[in-house]
Design a protein around this motif. Structure first.
Motif, PDB file in Angstrom:
ATOM      1  N   ILE A 167       8.488  64.113 -24.803  1.00 42.65           N
ATOM      2  CA  ILE A 167       7.436  63.102 -24.682  1.00 42.65           C
ATOM      3  C   ILE A 167       6.449  63.482 -23.590  1.00 42.65           C
ATOM      4  N   ALA A 168       6.977  63.930 -22.435  1.00 40.54           N
ATOM      5  CA  ALA A 168       6.098  64.357 -21.339  1.00 40.54           C
ATOM      6  C   ALA A 168       5.215  65.518 -21.777  1.00 40.54           C
ATOM      7  N   TRP A 169       5.818  66.473 -22.505  1.00 42.18           N
ATOM      8  CA  TRP A 169       5.059  67.624 -23.009  1.00 42.18           C
ATOM      9  C   TRP A 169       3.988  67.164 -23.997  1.00 42.18           C
ATOM     10  N   SER A 170       4.335  66.263 -24.890  1.00 40.36           N
ATOM     11  CA  SER A 170       3.408  65.796 -25.928  1.00 40.36           C
ATOM     12  C   SER A 170       2.242  65.009 -25.346  1.00 40.36           C
ATOM     13  N   LEU A 171       2.438  64.396 -24.185  1.00 38.11           N
ATOM     14  CA  LEU A 171       1.355  63.621 -23.580  1.00 38.11           C
ATOM     15  C   LEU A 171       0.172  64.502 -23.193  1.00 38.11           C
ATOM     16  N   TRP A 172       0.428  65.797 -22.944  1.00 39.14           N
ATOM     17  CA  TRP A 172      -0.705  66.691 -22.671  1.00 39.14           C
ATOM     18  C   TRP A 172      -1.570  66.797 -23.923  1.00 39.14           C
ATOM     19  N   ASP A 173      -0.931  66.960 -25.075  1.00 36.25           N
ATOM     20  CA  ASP A 173      -1.685  66.969 -26.336  1.00 36.25           C
ATOM     21  C   ASP A 173      -2.441  65.656 -26.509  1.00 36.25           C
ATOM     22  N   TRP A 174      -1.755  64.553 -26.224  1.00 35.05           N
ATOM     23  CA  TRP A 174      -2.370  63.221 -26.303  1.00 35.05           C
ATOM     24  C   TRP A 174      -3.650  63.179 -25.473  1.00 35.05           C
ATOM     25  N   GLY A 175      -3.575  63.623 -24.230  1.00 32.71           N
ATOM     26  CA  GLY A 175      -4.727  63.569 -23.343  1.00 32.71           C
ATOM     27  C   GLY A 175      -5.811  64.565 -23.697  1.00 32.71           C
ATOM     28  N   SER A 176      -5.434  65.676 -24.338  1.00 30.89           N
ATOM     29  CA  SER A 176      -6.407  66.723 -24.643  1.00 30.89           C
ATOM     30  C   SER A 176      -7.489  66.259 -25.603  1.00 30.89           C
ATOM     31  N   ALA A 177      -7.251  65.138 -26.286  1.00 34.30           N
ATOM     32  CA  ALA A 177      -8.278  64.577 -27.159  1.00 34.30           C
ATOM     33  C   ALA A 177      -9.548  64.258 -26.383  1.00 34.30           C
ATOM     34  N   ALA A 178      -9.409  64.026 -25.081  1.00 39.66           N
ATOM     35  CA  ALA A 178     -10.574  63.741 -24.254  1.00 39.66           C
ATOM     36  C   ALA A 178     -11.553  64.904 -24.268  1.00 39.66           C
ATOM     37  N   PHE A 179     -11.029  66.114 -24.384  1.00 36.78           N
ATOM     38  CA  PHE A 179     -11.924  67.264 -24.461  1.00 36.78           C
ATOM     39  C   PHE A 179     -12.209  67.646 -25.907  1.00 36.78           C
ATOM     40  N   ASN A 180     -11.160  67.755 -26.731  1.00 38.41           N
ATOM     41  CA  ASN A 180     -11.340  68.188 -28.118  1.00 38.41           C
ATOM     42  C   ASN A 180     -12.164  67.200 -28.935  1.00 38.41           C
ATOM     43  N   ALA A 181     -11.764  65.932 -28.905  1.00 38.56           N
ATOM     44  CA  ALA A 181     -12.413  64.935 -29.750  1.00 38.56           C
ATOM     45  C   ALA A 181     -13.709  64.416 -29.138  1.00 38.56           C
ATOM     46  N   VAL A 182     -13.676  64.144 -27.842  1.00 43.17           N
ATOM     47  CA  VAL A 182     -14.839  63.502 -27.213  1.00 43.17           C
ATOM     48  C   VAL A 182     -15.899  64.519 -26.805  1.00 43.17           C
ATOM     49  N   ALA A 183     -15.510  65.543 -26.045  1.00 40.86           N
ATOM     50  CA  ALA A 183     -16.503  66.500 -25.561  1.00 40.86           C
ATOM     51  C   ALA A 183     -16.966  67.458 -26.656  1.00 40.86           C
ATOM     52  N   THR A 184     -16.011  68.087 -27.332  1.00 46.84           N
ATOM     53  CA  THR A 184     -16.360  69.162 -28.262  1.00 46.84           C
ATOM     54  C   THR A 184     -16.813  68.661 -29.627  1.00 46.84           C
ATOM     55  N   THR A 185     -16.298  67.528 -30.071  1.00 45.25           N
ATOM     56  CA  THR A 185     -16.515  67.159 -31.467  1.00 45.25           C
ATOM     57  C   THR A 185     -17.387  65.927 -31.686  1.00 45.25           C
ATOM     58  N   PHE A 186     -16.921  64.757 -31.280  1.00 48.65           N
ATOM     59  CA  PHE A 186     -17.536  63.524 -31.753  1.00 48.65           C
ATOM     60  C   PHE A 186     -18.548  62.872 -30.820  1.00 48.65           C
ATOM     61  N   VAL A 187     -18.611  63.244 -29.560  1.00 48.27           N
ATOM     62  CA  VAL A 187     -19.501  62.535 -28.647  1.00 48.27           C
ATOM     63  C   VAL A 187     -20.480  63.480 -27.940  1.00 48.27           C
ATOM     64  N   PHE A 188     -19.976  64.330 -27.057  1.00 48.59           N
ATOM     65  CA  PHE A 188     -20.882  65.096 -26.214  1.00 48.59           C
ATOM     66  C   PHE A 188     -21.662  66.146 -26.992  1.00 48.59           C
TER      67      PHE A 188
END
Length: 448
Positions: A15-36
């Motif tokens: 779960i602790a390891w998977s939370l990094w993937d969870w948080g990485s959406a801030a860069f992948n989804a928000v910065a790189t893809t859907f917002v910035f």
């Protein structure tokens, strides 16, 4: 090795390891893809075709930079036993760069073009350090799983990344993007709502990345001594790694080359998909975010589900199924581009079903064949081969848009032609992975 029970995939370490993937959406989804990235290619910074081409050029340069610098990062982390340490350092550099996106505004003292290139530079550098962090993160997979749970745990992490993206995009949409006056009195004037959203995304990633830094300690490669190892020494060792791989497990080299190509195509789908939605299909910034939420719901469910299929039929078959479906779907999007936004909703969501499973299965394929203690080294090579060709998607997108201008009426946008460039990369990757035999990619005999 004793077969794990199903509940083993939900222990605290996983779960602790998977939370990094969870948080990485801030860069992948928000910065790189859907917002910035959509913000940068909007009318605020110039013509959509010009800004899209500039962004593709900037990301191409970032890919070259990673290809030059990434080869030795995982190897040196292995040899010094500092994989977790460097995961933390690289992650928080990404967090800082994401926060600095707050200063990218159309009415900047740098001028519109200066602000555009500042944004592209921050996004490009973010990609560089995100890839470095991913090397150390992916290297942990074999240490927290077994051969019978690897596909599910990899899929769980990737799936949670999509779920994290859903929640974060909803928060940003409801809090800053949709309302005329958002939380804390934030408005859309001078892009303030987008810029504040990037601050929120940075905090999201930073907090989510902390647990794994304590749950999975670094592990030094037995017998290694890198305390006085120079950069030149590291590249010499890398060359030795490549020669040993070619001699003992050439099918691993074949896989690294094939995955390098199709993973760049997958990255291109995310990087340019939202840009096409806005520029070609007329999605507003709010529409793009809503689509992003829906896409992450579909992708998250699909990736977690395909994780079980990965454990059952093997990662190579999952990859081939996914790439075939995406090539067909991408071609349909190109030919049906003038049928309105509804067609992109349908075909775009179908596309997202297969992106995550292909990425997750690619990670689990390699993790299954790496011997203990060499994870960072081989995943560093995985990053290297991927980034060695990471200029392909931006280049093919930009080139296809430029060539497409010869086939559209004067004054009309040729942006949708970029779809063909991404589809071609996925198709080449599919052809390249067909001859790879997983049983001949084992690295059990991979020694110094």
């Amino acid at each position: 090795m004793k077969a794990p029970k199903k509940h083993d995939i939900l222990n605290k370490t996983v779960i602790a390891w998977s939370l990094w993937d969870w948080g990485s959406a801030a860069f992948n989804a928000v910065a790189t893809t859907f917002v910035f990235s959509v913000y940068l290619t909007s009318g605020l910074f110039g013509d959509a075709d010009d800004t899209s081409t500039s962004l593709s050029f900037g990301l191409m340069l970032a890919g070259f930079a990673i290809a030059i610098m990434a080869p030795i990062t995982g190897q040196r982390a292995d040899r010094k036993g500092k994989g977790t340490f460097w995961l933390g350092i690289n992650t928080f550099v990404v967090v800082l760069l994401t926060a600095l996106m707050f200063f990218v505004r159309p009415e900047s003292p740098l001028g519109t073009q200066g602000a555009l290139w500042l944004g592209i530079a921050l996004l490009g550098l973010g990609n560089v350090f995100f890839e470095f962090a991913s090397v150390n993160y992916n290297a942990m997979l074999g240490r927290i799983s077994t051969p019978k749970t690897m596909g599910r745990i990899s899929g769980l992490g990737w799936g949670l990344g999509y779920v994290g993206g859903i929640i974060l995009l909803l928060v940003l949409y409801l809090g800053f993007i949709a309302p005329e006056v958002g939380w804390f009195g934030v408005t859309g004037e001078d892009g303030l709502n987008i810029r504040v959203a990037m601050l929120f995304a940075a905090a999201w990633f930073g907090l989510s990345a902390i647990p794994v830094l304590f749950a999975v300690p670094g592990r030094k490669l037995e017998g290694a001594d890198a305390e006085h190892e120079s950069i030149i020494d590291s590249y010499k060792l890398l060359w030795g790694t490549i020669k040993r791989l070619w001699k003992s497990a050439p099918h691993t080299v074949f896989f690294l080359l094939a995955s390098a190509v199709f993973r760049d195509g997958l990255a291109g789908v995310f990087t340019f998909g939202a840009i096409i939605a806005a520029g070609t299909f007329g999605f507003s910034a709010g529409d793009v975010l809503i689509f992003g939420v829906a896409a992450n719901v579909v992708a998250g469910i699909a990736t977690i589900t395909f994780g079980a299929l990965d454990d059952k039929i093997g990662p190579k078959k999952v990859i081939m199924i996914s790439l075939t479906a995406m090539v067909i779907d991408g071609i349909l999007i190109f030919f049906l581009h003038d049928m309105g936004s509804g067609i992109f909703w349908v075909l775009g969501l179908i596309l997202t079903v297969f992106v995550g499973p292909a990425q997750s299965a690619s990670r689990s394929f390699l993790a299954r064949v790496i011997p203990e203690g060499r994870e960072g080294e081989v995943f560093g090579l995985y990053a290297t081969t991927g980034r060695a060709v990471s200029f392909l998607a931006p280049m093919m997108f930009g080139l296809s848009v430029s060539l497409g201008s010869n086939f559209v009426p004067e004054g009309a946008s040729s942006q949708y032609w970029g779809i063909l460039g991404i589809v071609l990369i996925l198709f080449v990757g599919l052809i390249m992975i067909i001859p790879v035999k997983s049983e001949k990619a084992r690295l059990d005999t991979f020694k110094d």
